[in-house]
Design an enzyme around this catalytic site. Structure first.
Site, PDB file in Angstrom:
ATOM      1  N   ASN A 112       0.537  -1.318   0.496  1.00 35.09           N
ATOM      2  CA  ASN A 112      -0.050   0.046   0.032  1.00 35.09           C
ATOM      3  C   ASN A 112       1.060   1.295   0.421  1.00 35.09           C
ATOM      4  OD1 ASN A 112      -1.569   2.070   0.077  1.00 35.09           O
ATOM      5  ND2 ASN A 112      -2.372   1.197   3.052  1.00 35.09           N
ATOM      6  N   LYS A 166       0.216   4.383  -0.064  1.00 40.48           N
ATOM      7  CA  LYS A 166      -0.306   5.724   0.341  1.00 40.48           C
ATOM      8  C   LYS A 166      -0.301   6.212  -0.474  1.00 40.48           C
ATOM      9  CE  LYS A 166       0.265   3.299   4.697  1.00 40.48           C
ATOM     10  NZ  LYS A 166      -0.069   3.082   6.002  1.00 40.48           N
ATOM     11  N   HIS A 197      -8.954   1.396   4.744  1.00 44.73           N
ATOM     12  CA  HIS A 197      -8.049   1.390   5.687  1.00 44.73           C
ATOM     13  C   HIS A 197      -8.313   2.033   6.578  1.00 44.73           C
ATOM     14  CE1 HIS A 197      -4.555   2.411   6.775  1.00 44.73           C
ATOM     15  NE2 HIS A 197      -3.907   1.493   5.798  1.00 44.73           N
ATOM     16  N   GLU A 244      -6.634   5.033   7.198  1.00 44.60           N
ATOM     17  CA  GLU A 244      -6.452   6.270   7.395  1.00 44.60           C
ATOM     18  C   GLU A 244      -8.143   6.406   6.566  1.00 44.60           C
ATOM     19  OE1 GLU A 244      -2.988   5.380   5.385  1.00 44.60           O
ATOM     20  OE2 GLU A 244      -2.308   4.738   7.784  1.00 44.60           O
ATOM     21  N   GLU A 262      -5.412  -4.574  10.531  1.00 44.53           N
ATOM     22  CA  GLU A 262      -4.507  -4.050  10.419  1.00 44.53           C
ATOM     23  C   GLU A 262      -4.356  -3.043  12.242  1.00 44.53           C
ATOM     24  OE1 GLU A 262      -2.215  -2.882   6.188  1.00 44.53           O
ATOM     25  OE2 GLU A 262      -3.911  -1.313   7.090  1.00 44.53           O
ATOM     26  N   GLY A 319       2.233   2.595  10.630  1.00 43.16           N
ATOM     27  CA  GLY A 319       3.553   3.819  10.469  1.00 43.16           C
ATOM     28  C   GLY A 319       4.086   4.087  12.105  1.00 43.16           C
ATOM     29  N   SER A 324       3.913  -1.457  10.429  1.00 42.58           N
ATOM     30  CA  SER A 324       4.793  -2.286  10.656  1.00 42.58           C
ATOM     31  C   SER A 324       5.139  -2.930  10.320  1.00 42.58           C
ATOM     32  CB  SER A 324       5.501  -1.868  11.831  1.00 42.58           C
ATOM     33  OG  SER A 324       4.764  -0.204  12.289  1.00 42.58           O
TER      34      SER A 324
HETATM   35  P1  PGA Z   1       2.960   0.618   7.446  1.00 44.81           P
HETATM   36  O1  PGA Z   1       1.828   0.634   7.526  1.00 44.81           O
HETATM   37  O2  PGA Z   1       3.457  -1.158   6.843  1.00 44.81           O
HETATM   38  O3  PGA Z   1       3.181   1.583   7.063  1.00 44.81           O
HETATM   39  O4  PGA Z   1       2.329   0.579   9.333  1.00 44.81           O
HETATM   40  C1  PGA Z   1       0.686  -0.022   6.906  1.00 44.81           C
HETATM   41  C2  PGA Z   1      -0.566  -0.201   5.942  1.00 44.81           C
HETATM   42  O5  PGA Z   1      -1.554   1.123   6.397  1.00 44.81           O
HETATM   43  O6  PGA Z   1      -1.767  -0.903   5.489  1.00 44.81           O
END
Ligand code: PGA
Length: 252
Positions: free
Chosen positions: A9, A11, A95, A97, A168, A174, A213
């Site tokens: 992803n 983003k 997601h 976000e 997640e 992140g 992460s």
């Molecule tokens: P990350 O993000 O691996 O940077 O923690 C995962 C995601 O949001 O899909």
């Protein structure tokens, strides 16, 4: 047997140069495994470029969200049909976000999931709890509500025949904090049990990815868990070398 999937992803990151370089590195990698699906999720404007660079390779691509509407006067939105026209096979829905910054409710996410399925795209339904929710002992309650919004649709469990779930934990996205393999496995198991209450065969065949992460150093121990069928990778998917290292961890 359900497939294993490693998905990147991206983003809201990238540029034409960045996309060309990253995808060229993925094209040059020659050991994509038939049993393990690799997918990238670039920003919308780079989907066509992704199609031209990845066409004929083993790497699939998709979008990070879609409209719940089929077509028409919805300025700024992108429909499932447009995504298919750009060669997408997959789409992320819900997601954290999107839920957090764009206030997508579970019902809105379910409508997007349905729009994707109706058009023949494979949705990856993202679910997860915040740190406060986990500390309050509400992890499963939150995740089940997010999944039940889809199960309540007219087609309910049947929609999961060709769909993916990504667990997640919001506190792990992140942040550099990863759920332990045991913490993740326990939630994945519970998600599969929830699906099994509706249809045990569909539950067995539905891939459940872990995200939050994931890095080359922790991927293998996560992917070894019985109910973890691969990963949804954010930050580490922006470097071809790391994405491939995580992919290799899923191939063992
Ligand atoms: P990350 O993000 O691996 O940077 O923690 C995962 C995601 O949001 O899909």
């Amino acid at each position: 047997m359900r497939p294993t999937i490693v998905a990147g992803n991206w983003k809201m990151n990238g540029s034409q140069d960045f996309v060309r370089e990253l995808l060229t590195q993925l094209r040059e990698y020659s050991r994509w495994d038939e049993q393990v699906e690799a997918i990238v999720f670039p920003p919308f404007p780079y989907l066509l470029m992704t199609e031209s660079l990845l066409n004929g390779t083993s790497v699939a691509w998709g979008a990070q969200t879609l409209s719940e509407f089929a077509n028409g006067a919805y300025t700024g939105e992108v429909s499932a049909e447009i995504l298919q026209d750009c060669g997408c096979e997959y789409v992320l829905v819900g997601h954290s976000e999107r839920r957090q910054w764009f206030h997508e409710s579970s019902a809105a996410v379910a409508a997007k999931f349905e729009a994707a399925k109706q058009a023949g795209l494979i949705p990856i339904l993202c679910v997860g709890e915040t740190r406060e929710q986990r500390e309050a002992g509400k992890t499963l309650e939150v995740i089940f509500e997010q999944i039940q919004a889809v199960l309540k649709l007219p087609n309910g469990i049947q929609w999961f025949q060709q769909a993916v779930i990504a667990y997640e934990p919001v506190w792990a996205i992140g942040t550099g904090l990863t759920a332990t393999p045991e913490q993740a496995q326990s939630v994945h198991r519970s998600i599969r049990q929830l699906l099994a209450e509706h249809d045990s065969k569909i539950a067995e065949n539905c891939p459940i990815l872990y995200g939050g992460s994931v890095k080359p150093s922790n991927a293998a121990e996560l992917f070894q868990q019985a109910d973890i069928d691969g990963g949804l990778i954010g930050g580490a998917a922006l470097k071809a070398e790391d994405f491939i290292a995580i992919y290799q961890a899923a191939c063992r």
